[in-house]
Design an enzyme around this catalytic site. Structure first.
Site, PDB file in Angstrom:
ATOM      1  N   GLU A  45      -5.000   6.804   0.407  1.00 55.07           N
ATOM      2  CA  GLU A  45      -4.257   7.226  -0.787  1.00 55.07           C
ATOM      3  C   GLU A  45      -3.921   8.715  -0.699  1.00 55.07           C
ATOM      4  OE1 GLU A  45      -5.107   7.483  -5.638  1.00 55.07           O
ATOM      5  OE2 GLU A  45      -6.749   7.215  -4.204  1.00 55.07           O
ATOM      6  N   LYS A  88       1.620   3.013  -7.942  1.00 54.14           N
ATOM      7  CA  LYS A  88       0.407   2.570  -8.629  1.00 54.14           C
ATOM      8  C   LYS A  88       0.711   2.277 -10.093  1.00 54.14           C
ATOM      9  CE  LYS A  88      -4.395   4.019  -9.413  1.00 54.14           C
ATOM     10  NZ  LYS A  88      -5.362   5.129  -9.242  1.00 54.14           N
ATOM     11  N   CYS A  93      -6.471   2.856  -5.001  1.00 51.57           N
ATOM     12  CA  CYS A  93      -7.705   3.369  -5.591  1.00 51.57           C
ATOM     13  C   CYS A  93      -8.401   2.288  -6.417  1.00 51.57           C
ATOM     14  CB  CYS A  93      -7.396   4.616  -6.421  1.00 51.57           C
ATOM     15  SG  CYS A  93      -8.858   5.516  -6.980  1.00 51.57           S
TER      16      CYS A  93
END
Length: 508
Positions: free
Chosen positions: A260, A322, A372
């Site tokens: 990430e 995300k 994440c």
């Protein structure tokens, strides 16, 4: 009852990943202690208090690591950072308080045979609510404690992690409230044994697959305090390119996975640093999946995204933004009304959620991306597979939490997603724990914490077949709360089963 509460808290801490000692089986002390305390409490008020403080203390102890980023990167002194896990525990204790109240009601009005199924439903719904309300935080899922034991979590392929947690909790409730030599207790022991032995058989089988790929994870272990320094950007790019080039020399690679926000610059601007990556992918002939911040233009200015890129050797790019952001980490809830609250970690600004769940495709690969802590949410992995993903990829950066239990707890939750969806998960992180998980929840490869490494993994399964849980996800999601509501209604109209001896629990 006090002893049961203390053992429940200790068992929870030692059952989940922690820095001292871990035995997953001890996590069962949490549902056992809560069921016992609720059923044996002298009053509903006492049951509620026991449920609240057990849940709050267990959560606070297991989430101690939330204070670390606040101190190390948020600039808060320890007296201000340490209360964070305490506050989280006080909030999460409300869920176990509600559970204890429901269990108390059931213990008073239902037969012993019905108490176990009721407690199983209540536990399942509690975890579902905790994972949904107020943006959701399904971190301490009971089933996650057993992720190191693949044989113990195969039920997640049929019931999901929440359902498996509920089943374990219901069996323990029978065992401790009715007694190990009661008929219910014997059924509970047989049920726990059957879960393990059937799970052991399934865990030993190879998952159906359409083929395999050779994936390599590059864990750069870039210092978080220097990551956003403009003078370190070229150094970061060269480090990942150099490690990847050597990995490809060592073994043929079908996919490179970087963590990430690997690239701490706006790749979309296609400046000199982005050109370096494009040239590398073309020369290597290998697609690269990596993270970088991104932005979009609006009438009011710019919005920011936490983005994953899939860069093909041809120069084609696929992106995923995300969608489930970290409160106070990537955005401030109600920030418009609370301007005095700033994000608690370093970064480039408040992010906005993405909208697309489509997999990133290159060749025969359809990569469902989870960035994440998106890996802790069952519904997000469900959506990726529904959209056609044949491999799940979780890119993360757990550097914020140091050498604590957080990276290990995070990995445990990713393992559950693999079993639920019957998909391999390639988990690339900046500082660990990077891993490749097969569809049965077994670790095919695993790296260490705070080490620079490349983690090759041949024979990563590419799978199109879906699990029973995936195919029946909607039914399972609605069945538990509906059945619990009906059971609560029945409890409300049934008379109490015990009289004259408050606090003695279920009458057998």
């Amino acid at each position: 009852m006090t002893t049961a509460c203390i053992l429940a808290v200790l068992g929870s801490w030692l059952g989940f990943a922690n820095p001292l000692y871990r035995l997953p089986l001890l996590a069962l002390a949490l549902p056992a202690g809560l069921a016992f305390a609720a059923a044996r409490a002298p009053s509903a008020t006492a049951a509620a208090k026991a449920g609240y403080w057990v849940g709050a203390a267990a959560a606070c102890a297991s989430l101690y690591w939330t204070a670390l980023p606040l101190h190390d990167y948020g600039g808060l002194a320890w007296p201000l950072a340490v209360p964070a896990p305490v506050l989280m525990g006080l909030v999460l204790g409300l869920y176990t308080m509600a559970l204890a109240l429901l269990a108390r009601l059931a213990a008073e009005r239902l037969s012993p045979w019905l108490f176990g199924p009721f407690f199983a439903l209540a536990w399942t719904v509690m975890e579902m609510a905790r994972g949904t309300l107020f943006t959701g935080f399904p971190w301490l899922t009971l089933a996650a404690a057993f992720s190191p034991w693949p044989a113990a979590i195969q039920g997640a392929a049929f019931l999901g992690a929440y359902g498996l947690s509920g089943l374990l909790a219901g069996l323990l409730a029978w065992l401790v409230v009715c007694g190990p030599v009661s008929r219910q207790g014997l059924v509970a022991v047989a049920g726990l044994a059957a879960l393990f032995f059937l799970g052991n058989g399934r865990a030993g089988q190879s998952a159906p697959r359409d083929g395999t790929i050779h994936a390599t994870i590059v864990q750069g272990n870039v210092d978080q305090s220097r990551k956003w320094d403009p003078d370190s950007q070229l150094e970061t790019v060269e480090k990942y390119v150099s490690l990847s080039r050597q990995a490809i020399k060592d073994a043929p690679t079908d996919l490179l996975v970087w963590p990430e926000t690997t690239m701490p610059f706006y790749y979309q601007d296609h400046g000199p640093l982005a050109a370096r990556l494009i040239d590398f992918a073309a020369a290597a002939g290998t697609p690269v999946l990596f993270g970088a911040p991104a932005y979009g233009r609006t009438l009011g200015g710019h919005v920011l995204f936490n983005r994953a890129y899939l860069l093909a050797p041809t120069g084609e790019e696929g992106t995923y933004d995300k969608e489930h952001l970290v409160p106070f980490g990537e955005y401030v809830p109600l920030g418009r009304f609370l301007p005095f609250i700033h994000k608690l970690v370093d970064g480039v600004g408040d992010f906005r959620p993405g909208k697309s769940e489509a997999p990133l495709r290159v060749g025969r690969l359809a990569l469902g991306v989870l960035i994440c802590y998106e890996a802790i949410f069952p519904e997000l992995a469900q959506q990726r597979v529904e959209a056609g993903a044949n491999i799940l990829v979780n890119i993360s950066n757990d550097s914020w939490f140091g050498d604590s239990a957080a990276p290990r707890q995070h990995l445990d939750l990713a393992v559950l997603r693999a079993v639920e969806q019957g998909r391999a998960i390639i988990r690339g992180t900046n500082s660990g724990i990077s891993a490749v998980i097969d569809p049965r929840g077994r670790l095919m490869a695993q790296g260490g914490l705070f080490t620079t490494l490349t983690l090759p993994c041949p024979e990563v399964p590419v799978v199109s077949e879906t699990t029973w849980y995936h195919r029946n996800h909607a039914v399972l999601t609605w069945a538990a709360p509906v059945l619990l509501a009906l059971a609560c209604l029945a409890c409300a109209v049934l008379p109490k089963r015990r009289h004259g001896q408050p606090g003695r629990g279920i009458t057998l």
